[in-house]
Structures are given as C-alpha cells and as structure tokens.
Design a protein around this motif. Structure first.
Motif, PDB file in Angstrom:
ATOM      1  N   ALA A 134       0.835  -1.203   0.000  1.00 36.82           N
ATOM      2  CA  ALA A 134       0.000   0.000   0.000  1.00 36.82           C
ATOM      3  C   ALA A 134       0.870   1.255   0.000  1.00 36.82           C
ATOM      4  CB  ALA A 134      -0.918  -0.016   1.218  1.00 36.82           C
ATOM      5  N   GLN A 135       1.969   1.215   0.734  1.00 37.46           N
ATOM      6  CA  GLN A 135       2.850   2.382   0.804  1.00 37.46           C
ATOM      7  C   GLN A 135       3.463   2.698  -0.551  1.00 37.46           C
ATOM      8  OE1 GLN A 135       5.998   1.926   3.661  1.00 37.46           O
ATOM      9  NE2 GLN A 135       6.662   4.073   3.519  1.00 37.46           N
TER      10      GLN A 135
ATOM     11  N   LYS B 250       2.162   2.148  -3.497  1.00 33.30           N
ATOM     12  CA  LYS B 250       1.146   2.793  -4.335  1.00 33.30           C
ATOM     13  C   LYS B 250       1.006   4.279  -3.982  1.00 33.30           C
ATOM     14  CE  LYS B 250      -1.622  -1.382  -5.080  1.00 33.30           C
ATOM     15  NZ  LYS B 250      -2.941  -2.030  -4.856  1.00 33.30           N
ATOM     16  N   GLN B 251       0.983   4.564  -2.673  1.00 30.31           N
ATOM     17  CA  GLN B 251       0.877   5.963  -2.258  1.00 30.31           C
ATOM     18  C   GLN B 251       2.093   6.766  -2.695  1.00 30.31           C
ATOM     19  OE1 GLN B 251      -1.796   7.432  -0.783  1.00 30.31           O
ATOM     20  NE2 GLN B 251      -2.825   5.475  -1.132  1.00 30.31           N
ATOM     21  N   GLN B 252       3.260   6.155  -2.605  1.00 31.01           N
ATOM     22  CA  GLN B 252       4.475   6.867  -2.993  1.00 31.01           C
ATOM     23  C   GLN B 252       4.514   7.125  -4.489  1.00 31.01           C
ATOM     24  OE1 GLN B 252       6.576   8.050  -0.696  1.00 31.01           O
ATOM     25  NE2 GLN B 252       7.592   9.140  -2.371  1.00 31.01           N
ATOM     26  N   ASN B 253       4.016   6.188  -5.280  1.00 29.66           N
ATOM     27  CA  ASN B 253       3.960   6.401  -6.730  1.00 29.66           C
ATOM     28  C   ASN B 253       3.031   7.571  -7.070  1.00 29.66           C
ATOM     29  OD1 ASN B 253       5.738   4.306  -7.262  1.00 29.66           O
ATOM     30  ND2 ASN B 253       4.111   2.783  -7.535  1.00 29.66           N
ATOM     31  N   GLU B 254       1.941   7.677  -6.316  1.00 27.47           N
ATOM     32  CA  GLU B 254       1.047   8.813  -6.520  1.00 27.47           C
ATOM     33  C   GLU B 254       1.752  10.115  -6.152  1.00 27.47           C
ATOM     34  OE1 GLU B 254      -2.564   8.205  -4.397  1.00 27.47           O
ATOM     35  OE2 GLU B 254      -3.120   6.386  -5.513  1.00 27.47           O
ATOM     36  N   ALA B 255       2.565  10.058  -5.087  1.00 25.30           N
ATOM     37  CA  ALA B 255       3.309  11.252  -4.687  1.00 25.30           C
ATOM     38  C   ALA B 255       4.325  11.644  -5.756  1.00 25.30           C
ATOM     39  CB  ALA B 255       4.020  10.999  -3.358  1.00 25.30           C
TER      40      ALA B 255
END
Length: 510
Positions: A426-427, A429-434
């Motif tokens: 999950a982290q 995915k969030q980092q890729n969005e960032a």
C-alpha cells in the motif's frame, strides 16, 4: 569345602548374569519435544490483499488448517532464489556456495562433530592391543617366601601378547554417550544448513541493495541533468535582465547539492559491492558488478502453516537436537551412581629368553585387570556425581527454554516480514502517486517561472520534492525486495518442492 566353593561360584554366576541383563539399560529420561505455542495460522496471513503480484503455488498439504508438525528439516528446500528469475543472482549464489569461507568453516564443524560421534561409538566395541618386547625385573626375597637377605637374581622376560578390554554397558552410560554425540552431530548439520540459508539470504539482499543504489543513482543523474537545465535557464533569464543574480546562485547551489548527494550514493554502492565480494569469497579488488537499476519485485510468497515452520527452520532443528543431546547426558550423569564392569584379558607368550618365546610351553594368559577390580562400585566422591547430575539437568532445562524462545522468534520473524510486505504494498502505491503529483507540480512551476509568474524559490522547492519522492519510491522497492527475501529466510528457505535441492559443498556430504 566343595559345597562352599560351588555356592560361591553359583552366587558369582548369578550376579554376573544379572549384571549382563542390565547391560544397555539407559537411565536417560524418556525424550520428547516440549510443547510450544502453536497458532492455527499467521495473523498477518489473514489480511486481505488486492495486489496483482505473482503468487507462488502453495502445496495442498499446507492450504488447510493446522496440522501436526513432522520432523522434515532436512528435506529439499530448493534453490529458492530462482523464483526471482534473475540469472545474475543465480550466478552469485553459486559462487558464494563454492567459495564463502564462513560456509567452509561451518562444514568443517560438521566434520568435527562426526569425528567425535565416531569416537563415542567406539565405546560400544572392545579394544584390542598387541605388544612385543622385553622387561627387566628384580623381585624381593619376601615376595618369593625366601629368608631375609636371600639374593634373588634379576630376570629378563620376553613377552609377545595381545590384550582385550570391554566395558559392559550395565546402566547405559556408553549408549547415552553415543546418543548425545549423535544428537550433537545432527545439531552441527542443522547449524550448517542455517549458515547456508543465512549466506544465501545475505547474498540476495546485498544484490538487491546494490541494484537499489543503482536505481538511486539513476534518479540523481536525472536530477543533476534537470538542475543543469535549470541553471542554464536562470543564466539565460539573468542575461536578459528578467531575474537577478540571486536566481543564478540558487540554481548553482541546487546543482552542486544534487551532485554531492549523487556522490553519497556512489560511496554507499562501493561499500555494498565490497560486502557482496566478501560473501562470494573474493577480495573486493577482484569483484565488480555492472550497474543494473532495480525493478519492482512483484513476487508474493505464501507463508503456509505455523506448524510447518517448525519442520523447515534449521535453527529450530538445531535447538531441538541440543535438547536431545542434553537429555542423553542426564543418563550419563545418572549412570555414574551405579557400578561399572570392565572385562579385560591378556594372552600370548612369555619366556626368559627370546629363543624360547614362541614355544608352546611359553604360552601365558591373564583374565581380569592387572591392577584394581573388574567391577567398581562408587561409594564416596564428595558430591561430584550429584553435582554433575544437577548440572546435566540444568543444561537440559536451559536448552528447553532456548528451543521455545527460538520457536517464538521464528513466528515473530515471519509475522514481521508478512506485515512489512502487506504495508509496503500500500505504501508503494501511495508513494507512486506522490511521485506523479510532485512531477506535475515541478513541470508547472518550471513553466510558470519561464513566464515570470513565480520566483525561483518555488521552482527549487518543487524540484526538491520530486527528487525526494522519486528517491523514496526507489528505496521502497529495495525494502520490498529485502522483505521478500526476509520472509523466505524466516520460512526456512522455501515452502515446497517445486525447485531442486542446491548442491552442497563436499565437506557437508555424509
């Protein structure tokens, strides 16, 4: 008189027969593996995941609920690193298997344990010796029942004899010693497999760490390139009179900082490459690896059942064998309280001259020990045997506690790795969005700066955010690869028989 002699002989025969019946009876406590906490499933394995990653096949025997653990620590684990599908990693693992010095030392320890086991097993058999040579002696007149002052001449005796000695294992002392040595050997073999597994995992983790640093280098190379373009833009606008020299100085500072950070990564990569060389049994000067940026590891390993973990972990097997050895040594300590019987015999030829030595009339024999008695009964030793027994029992209790702690540690390591992988998914995915969002913001800030809508500080901040986000994303990929290796290591190096057994070093072969 005859009746008395016959009664003595009969009594002695009955006593000897009773002792022989007792031979081999072990006094060691009945051994059993102590109970340990055994959950029905790993807590982290129950979490639902929505990833699209590749899932390895789980054997049907491990797909259901709890099952009784069966000793299978020595079964094939396979070349588990091949599930990553990386030919470079395969080659590095093979090199480490052939040349790592810690592995060679562990293999030598296995040979030591097997040699000690062989020495202990020798106690189950009689010892045979042969000798030849003269002795010179002078006996006293009194020993020959001669009057005081009589001269007994010196004599030379030639002897050619063979002797045999055998300890009858009345109360299992020898058998328990052999059992302890056998368990020690099995513990050493399990520790060898533990060292092997640790080596394989260390090679894989160092390899992925090296590639993660290569990916970081790519990120910084791209950042330096963008900083150079930003500096040119600032210099161009300064030449046109649109901005002050402050923007140029800021652009130069950002470029120098990016280059410095890139050198930090290069320094870390060099140290990582040196560490990998030592794992491969090579001097750092003899090893180098071409840059190869890490790609996301999409492998997901099923943990199986907690009970099967006890079958696969070599460190747990080693702890269990240590308990078995300590249990057998309790039997050795108990046997010291009871009589010991040693049968000895010597036979051959004996004469006063070498020429008469091998005549039939020169034959001689001796049954029983030359000094002392065959049957020894302990009476008083100041508490030595009692202390040895108490020590043996305390060692066993310590090994039981160590075994249970090792099991708990194994469960924790699996749970840690599972939670790491679950959260990292999950982290990531969030980092890729960032990364995507920060890149969009940086592009907009550059455009607005070119049009004179914002100042250069906004551009710098946007670029820093992109660099930090991309570097964090790459580092998460490295952590994810390391966590996958950690999970396989925590599971004992595998989860099925879908790949062949790795070739063991010659020193570890039975």
């Amino acid at each position: 008189m005859k009746r008395s002699m016959m009664k003595s002989v009969l009594t002695g025969s009955i006593l000897l027969g009773a002792l022989l019946v007792l031979a081999g009876c072990s006094l060691a406590p009945t051994y059993g593996v102590p109970s340990t906490p055994m959950p029905a499933a790993f807590k982290e394995a129950t979490h639902e995941t929505t990833h699209e990653a590749t899932q390895t096949a789980l054997p049907a025997s491990e797909a259901g609920s709890w099952k009784t653990a069966q000793p299978s620590e020595a079964i094939s684990r396979g070349e588990w690193w091949k599930v990553f599908g990386d030919a470079k990693l395969d080659a590095l693992e093979q090199q480490a298997l052939e040349a790592n010095q810690n592995l060679k030392a562990a293999a030598a320890r296995v040979k030591e344990a097997r040699a000690l086991n062989q020495a202990a097993r020798a106690g189950l058999f009689p010892t045979l010796d042969a000798g030849f040579g003269p002795t010179r002696q002078k006996v006293s007149a009194a020993s020959q029942f001669q009057p005081d002052g009589a001269n007994i001449p010196q004599q030379t005796f030639w002897r050619a004899q063979a002797s045999a000695s055998y300890e009858v294992d009345l109360f299992g002392r020898v058998a328990s010693t052999v059992d302890a040595a056998k368990a020690d050997t099995q513990q050493s073999e399990a520790l060898f497999r533990s060292v092997l597994l640790a080596l394989q995992a260390d090679v894989a983790q160092n390899y992925f760490a090296l590639r993660e640093l290569d990916a970081e280098t790519d990120v910084f190379d791209h950042a330096v390139e963008l900083r150079e373009q930003a500096l040119k833009l600032a210099q161009h606008r300064y030449a046109e009179g649109d901005v002050t020299e402050l923007d140029v100085s800021r652009a130069k500072a950002e470029l120098a900082t990016a280059r410095s950070d890139a050198m930090t990564v290069q320094r870390l990569r060099a140290a990582s490459e040196h560490s990998l060389a030592v794992l491969l049994g090579r001097a750092p000067a003899e090893f180098s690896m071409a840059a190869d940026p890490l790609q996301p590891v999409e492998l997901r390993v099923p943990p199986g059942l907690p009970s099967s973990l006890l079958e696969r972990r070599p460190d747990i097997a080693a702890a269990e064998r240590a308990m078995a050895a300590a249990n057998a040594r309790i039997g050795v300590a108990k046997a010291a309280f009871f009589p010991s019987l040693t049968l000895t015999g010597t036979g051959g030829f004996e004469s006063a001259t070498l020429g008469d030595l091998f005549k039939w009339s020169s034959r001689a024999f001796l049954l029983g020990p030359l000094a002392g008695t065959a049957l020894n009964v302990p009476i008083f030793d100041g508490g030595r045997r009692k202390g040895n027994l108490a020590n043996a029992r305390a060692v066993y209790e310590e090994d039981v506690a160590d075994y249970r702690q090792q099991v708990l540690t194994a469960f924790r390591e699996v749970e840690d790795s599972l939670s790491d992988l679950r959260i990292l998914e999950a982290q990531t995915k969030q980092q890729n969005e960032a990364v995507n969002a920060s890149q969009r913001a940086a592009d907009l800030s550059r455009t607005q700066y070119t049009e004179g809508a914002i100042n250069y500080l906004d551009v710098i901040e946007a670029q820093r955010t992109v660099l930090q986000a991309k570097r964090a994303a790459v580092q998460l990929q490295g952590v994810q690869a390391a966590a996958t290796v950690n999970l396989i290591r925590a599971l004992g190096g595998g989860w099925g028989d879908n790949v062949p057994e790795p070739t063991m070093p010659p020193l570890a072969q039975k």
